[in-house]
Structures are given as C-alpha cells and as structure tokens.
Write an enzyme that holds these catalytic residues in place. Structure first.
Site, short mmCIF file in Angstrom:
data_model
loop_
_atom_site.label_atom_id
_atom_site.label_comp_id
_atom_site.label_asym_id
_atom_site.label_seq_id
_atom_site.Cartn_x
_atom_site.Cartn_y
_atom_site.Cartn_z
N GLN A 1 -23.56 -40.98 -53.85
CA GLN A 1 -24.23 -39.31 -53.76
C GLN A 1 -23.68 -38.77 -52.82
O GLN A 1 -23.79 -37.50 -52.48
CB GLN A 1 -26.00 -39.87 -52.37
CG GLN A 1 -25.61 -40.78 -51.38
CD GLN A 1 -26.75 -41.72 -49.75
OE1 GLN A 1 -26.78 -41.90 -50.51
NE2 GLN A 1 -27.08 -40.51 -49.52
N CYS B 1 -30.25 -40.34 -50.31
CA CYS B 1 -30.61 -41.88 -50.50
C CYS B 1 -31.68 -41.35 -51.64
O CYS B 1 -31.87 -42.11 -52.58
CB CYS B 1 -30.47 -43.04 -50.03
SG CYS B 1 -31.11 -42.10 -48.25
N HIS C 1 -32.61 -45.49 -44.98
CA HIS C 1 -31.62 -45.36 -46.18
C HIS C 1 -32.59 -45.75 -47.13
O HIS C 1 -33.68 -46.93 -46.96
CB HIS C 1 -30.06 -45.79 -45.87
CG HIS C 1 -29.26 -46.43 -46.91
ND1 HIS C 1 -29.30 -44.96 -47.60
CD2 HIS C 1 -28.69 -46.76 -47.32
CE1 HIS C 1 -27.89 -45.17 -48.71
NE2 HIS C 1 -28.28 -46.34 -48.50
N ASN D 1 -26.54 -49.68 -54.72
CA ASN D 1 -26.82 -48.48 -53.27
C ASN D 1 -25.92 -47.53 -54.21
O ASN D 1 -25.42 -47.52 -54.97
CB ASN D 1 -25.74 -49.08 -51.92
CG ASN D 1 -25.80 -48.66 -50.65
OD1 ASN D 1 -26.65 -47.54 -51.21
ND2 ASN D 1 -24.93 -48.74 -49.63
#
Ligand SMILES: *[C@@H]1O[C@H](CO)[C@@H](O)[C@H](O)[C@H]1NC(C)=O
Length: 352
Positions: free
Chosen positions: A148, A154, A292, A314
């Site tokens: 990102q 996110c 997040h 992630n």
C-alpha cells in the site's frame, strides 16, 4: 559521517554471523554489529543501501540514525527475551512509531459496528467438520503480496484480498483486482488514503457491478477521481453478491468462515513489535484499538511449539514479516483475539 561500506563486509557477515533467534538474513543484524559505534554506522549504511533510502540532508540522516539505533535497541532486546517470534531491521527501521502509524495503516472503524441483521452462513458448520489447518495460498486463492505504500488504504487491500479469494474459489480464476478503483470510487463511508472500512467497500462492489483487474486499474498510492486511473477500456469486472459479518469476539466463528474462504479482518497494528515483526508466531504485545485492515488467509498450528495461529496477509510488501505475511496466535483466551482480530471480521459472498 560514515564511510561507504564495502560489499565484502556484507558478504562476510552473512557468512559468519548468526543471531540468537534467527540468522542475519532474517533479523538484519549480527551480534558484532552492536559492538561499537563504528559497527553501528556500518550497519546503518548497509541498511540504507539495501532499502535504497536517501535523505534530503545530512541533518536528516543523523536524525534517522538516532531513530534507527533506538529501534535496533528494541529489536535486539525483544529477540533476546522472546522465543515465539522475532523482530528485524526491516524497511521501517528509520521510522518512529508515530511516523509509522501515520503512514502505513488506514482503518477508520465507526464508533460502534453497525449492528448486523445479515446472516452468518457458516453458523451451522460443526466444529468437528473443520479441517485442522487451511492455507488458501496453497489452494490458489491468494494473489501475490501487495504494497500500500504511504497511503492509508489498508482497507482497500483487505477488501480486495477477500474478493480475490472468493472469486477464485467460485470461478477457479485467481485474478489480482484493483485497490485503486476502491480508493477512487468507494467514497461512501471511505476516505481513500485517509482510511476506510472493508464493509463499506464490499457494499460498494456489490452495488457498482464489480471491480476491474489490478492491471486495468493499477495502484497509484493516491486518491483520484473515480474512473480516471483506468488504463484500458476493458469492461471485465469481478462482482460479488454482498457481504456478511462474522459474529464479533467469537474465534470459532472466524475459523468457520476462514475454513471456507479468505476473510477481511481488522487488527491493531501500530505497535512497535508489529512494525518490526520478521517471523514466528506473533503473540503480542498489542491492544485491540483497530487501526489496520488485513486479510486472514488460513490457520494452522506450530506443531513443535503448540502455538495455534491465523495466517494473515498484510499489504506492506513481501519484505515485511514472513514474505509479507504474519502468523498471529489464536486461542489466546481473549474473546477479542490477538490485536483484536476477532472483533470486526467480514467476508464477501458470491452466489452463482
Ligand atoms: C480471469 O478473470 C479475468 C478478469 O475478469 C479475465 O480478464 C481473464 O480472462 C480470466 N481468465 C480466464 C482464464 O478465464
């Protein structure tokens, strides 16, 4: 300040140095690197070269060296104390926790989760029907780890990972989809690089007709007008029918969903241990102030150590964590789960 470091030193170090918990290539430093100021400078130079960092001024570089040393101190302390996971000098090693928090997260949870009247389709799955382990990466339902960058997007990455997953499961076609399209177009409740929520994004996708591919609508790391960033005229889109929320603070429910598809989850990821996580089964410290959005893509157990974990994708690139993933401990005994992972999970539905 520092002399430029020769490649020879780096190679020598990789060859001979082994840190306590793991090797140099994972944690990014060796015991000897901590032995003198000069060695620390060398280590910093090596790290700068490896991560292709450049600073605007010498003052800035000096300041970053101080931050780097402070982070290294924490990383080494934790690697001495903790055996279940380890921290390393990753690309965030010159950032303070506040700087990190401001740049790389991007979840804006509403004060209270909208109470959901939607059903939870996996409610009646029997516990004994659940596989012991699931890894959607191995089943071809997870695309490559993305990055990102410095944009609080996110939520878009979390959403897209779950949509890519259900699309692959239902159609057999694993295709990377566009986060940028969500950033530009999913503005009802979401704020581009300033944060958002996966449920709002699912809702947008279900009502807009679908998402373009990553290739057709590539990531720009900044907010634009809806449709502007579309490169091709291709109308091919991937649609979903809707989304459902996993009952909150119910880990078994999360596992039931995860046994059937990748799931969007929210966590608290602004802690320093999370920032520097480099491998192992992470068990905190972290709170449950969700900041997040990520995607749970499986679960399993670390047989030797008896740690049960959830596999989380992630969006900080493949150099963070375990090739971009983190294994987060489950079965912590806390309803909210580690870092709040059981608090706000949801998944897209795609009915034929
Ligand atoms: C997979 O889906 C994408 C996006 O809809 C499409 O462009 C591509 O042609 C599909 N691939 C196959 C093999 O069907």
């Amino acid at each position: 300040m520092a002399s430029k470091l020769s490649v020879a030193v780096l190679l020598l170090c990789v060859g001979v140095c082994v840190a306590r918990n793991s090797d140099f290539s994972i944690v990014g430093y060796s015991e000897e690197d901590l032995s003198s100021h000069d060695r620390l400078i060398e280590l910093f130079e090596k790290w700068l070269a490896k991560h292709e960092k450049a600073y605007a001024s010498f003052e800035e570089k000096l300041h970053r060296f101080e931050v780097f040393k402070d982070n290294l101190k924490l990383i080494d302390e934790i690697n001495r104390e903790v055996t279940s996971y380890w921290l390393g000098l990753n690309e965030f090693a010159d950032l303070t926790q506040d700087e990190f928090k401001a740049a790389y997260l991007g979840l804006s949870p509403p004060p209270a989760r909208r109470s959901s009247s939607r059903s939870f389709r996996y409610e009646d799955v029997a516990a004994h029907d659940l596989p012991k382990a699931v890894d959607w990466r191995k089943k071809g339902a997870v695309t490559d780890v993305k990055n990102q960058g410095q944009c609080g997007s996110c939520w878009a990455f979390s959403t897209v990972a779950a949509v890519e997953g259900i699309n692959a499961i239902v159609t057999g076609n694993l295709t990377a989809l566009s986060e940028q399209e969500l950033i530009d177009c999913s503005v009802d409740g979401n704020s581009g690089c300033n944060g958002g929520m996966m449920d709002y994004a699912f809702s947008y996708i279900a009502s807009s007709g679908g998402l373009h591919t990553e290739e057709a609508y590539p990531y720009l790391m900044e907010e634009g007008s809806c449709g502007d960033g579309k490169k091709s005229e291709s109308e091919a889109v991937v649609s979903i029918s809707g989304y459902e929320d996993v009952p909150a603070k119910d880990e078994q429910a999360l596992i039931k969903a995860l046994a059937h598809q990748p799931v969007s989850v929210a966590i608290e990821a602004s802690g320093r241990h999370f920032q520097f996580y480099s491998g192992g089964v992470f068990d905190g410290p972290c709170g449950a102030q969700l900041d997040h959005g990520v995607a749970a893509v499986g679960y399993g157990s670390d047989k030797g150590k008896g740690h049960d974990y959830i596999i989380v994708k992630n969006s900080w690139g493949a150099k963070w964590g375990e090739k971009g993933y983190i294994r987060m401990k489950r079965g912590t005994g806390k309803g909210e789960g580690l870092c709040g992972i059981n608090k706000m999970a949801s998944y897209p539905t795609k009915d034929n």
